[in-house]
Design an enzyme around this catalytic site. Structure first.
Site, PDB file in Angstrom:
ATOM      1  CE1 TYR A 101      -3.664   2.603   1.098  1.00  0.00           C
ATOM      2  CE2 TYR A 101      -1.754   3.627   2.126  1.00  0.00           C
ATOM      3  CZ  TYR A 101      -3.057   3.703   1.674  1.00  0.00           C
ATOM      4  OH  TYR A 101      -3.739   4.890   1.787  1.00  0.00           O
ATOM      5  CD  GLU A 189      -5.801   4.584  -0.961  1.00  0.00           C
ATOM      6  OE1 GLU A 189      -5.948   4.963   0.213  1.00  0.00           O
ATOM      7  OE2 GLU A 189      -6.711   4.045  -1.601  1.00  0.00           O
TER       8      GLU A 189
END
Ligand code: GDP
Ligand code: MN
Length: 380
Positions: A101, A189
């Site tokens: 992530y 993101e």
């Protein structure tokens, strides 16, 4: 402005961030044509501006035309937590060894950018943050100093990414930082950022929120407009030039100025209520603006009380009062109004409301008592 995944990936590609080749499709036939062009296996991905598509069945692997047809058929029109799928993104399927992530956003209190990186990607990062906060490596980046390769490398080590992913991750993160800053984003993101068995690091998903205040610098953003998925009420508010954000409570809120509107949301919470929305009618609000605001709020069936909180500066309270009275004669409001007027021409404004006071139009002398009254009515 939020981008769809495919738009986010196009945005990433401008900054040289590696993404899979793919294309969009609005129909089953187009999905098959895209898949043939890309070459199997492909991944069929629902394009909605909400996460968790995988879990909802909005992301499927297809190995041939028949499978593409089957999945595209199922996914188009699918309702993913209130978002209807109108478009697919189809891309070359990737082999995954690990899912990470990565994100950049703004930490307002630190007055710095905040980078988050974790070896535990792919799943809900909120859940990781709660259950295993140590698994997320954070860095603050001073906007003036920027992000150096050295610091980026230490960050990747701190996040405990697999050693073979280090070089690729550093490269992507520096590009992602450039995308975030030069690309004028509020949020970038990548979840998951993957490591392939061949040792390549690659963005498999993209979430990009562009900073609307920078739109002037980016005429190319125009192509994203009109595609945004707004809720019906948000669309109506936008059409009427109102700053409206839907929330999930029962007290409708109208205030002039973003600061006062936020304080109004806070005070409703503080006295035990829950705001149905944030609505800023801006400075210089006149009767028509108040009518527009009430019209928008009136389309929300959850609203049980409407709290109008005005502090007149440029906005004149008598104008606002006229707007309220006129709106009540034109629109059949689903909930009573609790109004607090102060500032410029407050006396005249209160006089106008006084003449029209009823169980549907209640005037309160200050913000706190008005909030309490609104919550009392909404809760009953
Ligand atoms: P989200 O659920 O909305 O966040 O959608 P993502 O694009 O992040 O996909 C969810 C999950 O689907 C990923 O975490 C992967 O595990 C899986 N996935 C997506 N694309 C591929 C792919 O190309 N190959 C494989 N093997 N899995 C994929
Ligand atoms: Mn994802």
């Amino acid at each position: 402005m939020d981008l769809f995944e495919y738009q986010g990936k196009q945005y990433f590609a401008r900054f040289d961030i590696p993404v899979s080749p793919g294309g969009v499709a609005d129909t089953v036939d187009a999905a098959v044509a895209q898949s043939e062009k890309i070459g199997y296996p492909v991944v069929i991905k629902a394009q909605v501006q909400i996460g968790g598509r995988g879990k909802a069945g909005g992301i499927k692997l297809a190995n041939n035309a028949e499978e593409t047809r089957f999945h595209a058929q199922n996914i188009l029109g699918m309702d993913i937590r209130g978002h209807i799928v109108r478009r697919l993104w189809i891309e070359k399927a990737s082999d995954i060894k690990r899912e990470y992530y990565a994100s950049f956003t703004l930490d307002r209190s630190a007055k710095k950018y905040l980078g988050l990186l974790s070896a535990k990607g792919g799943i809900d990062i909120e859940q990781v943050a709660k259950e295993d906060p140590e698994a997320i490596a954070r860095i603050h980046v001073d906007p003036v100093e920027g992000l150096s390769t050295d610091i980026c490398r230490k960050w990747v080590e701190a996040a405990k990414l697999d050693p073979e992913a280090h070089d690729g991750a550093v490269d992507i993160l520096l590009k992602l930082y450039r995308c975030y800053t030069q690309g004028d984003a509020d949020l970038v993101e990548i979840n998951p950022l993957i490591l392939t068995p061949a040792g390549k690091v690659h963005a498999l998903d993209a979430k990009v929120t562009l900073d609307d205040s920078a739109a002037e610098r980016h005429p190319e953003w125009d192509e994203y407009r009109g595609l945004e998925q707004l809720e019906e009420r948000e669309r109506l508010a936008k059409e009427k030039d109102l700053q409206y954000v839907a929330l999930s409570g029962s007290v409708g809120i109208i205030a002039n100025g973003a600061g006062l509107a936020m304080s109004t949301v806070d005070i409703v919470n503080q006295v035990g209520g829950s705001p149905a929305n944030f609505l800023d009618i801006g400075g210089g609000a006149n009767a028509q603006v108040m009518i527009n605001a009430l019209t928008v709020i009136n389309t929300d069936p959850a609203v049980k009380a409407i709290f109008i909180n005005i502090f007149g500066g440029i906005t004149r309270c008598d104008e606002v009062a006229k707007g309220i009275v006129e709106a009540m004669s034109r629109v059949e409001l689903r909930a009573p109004i609790i109004a607090r007027l102060d500032g410029t021409n407050a006396d005249q404004g209160r006089m106008i409301l006084k003449e029209n006071e009823s169980a549907r139009l209640i005037m309160m002398p200050d913000m706190l008592s008005a909030a309490k009254r609104a919550v009392e009515i909404a809760g009953a």
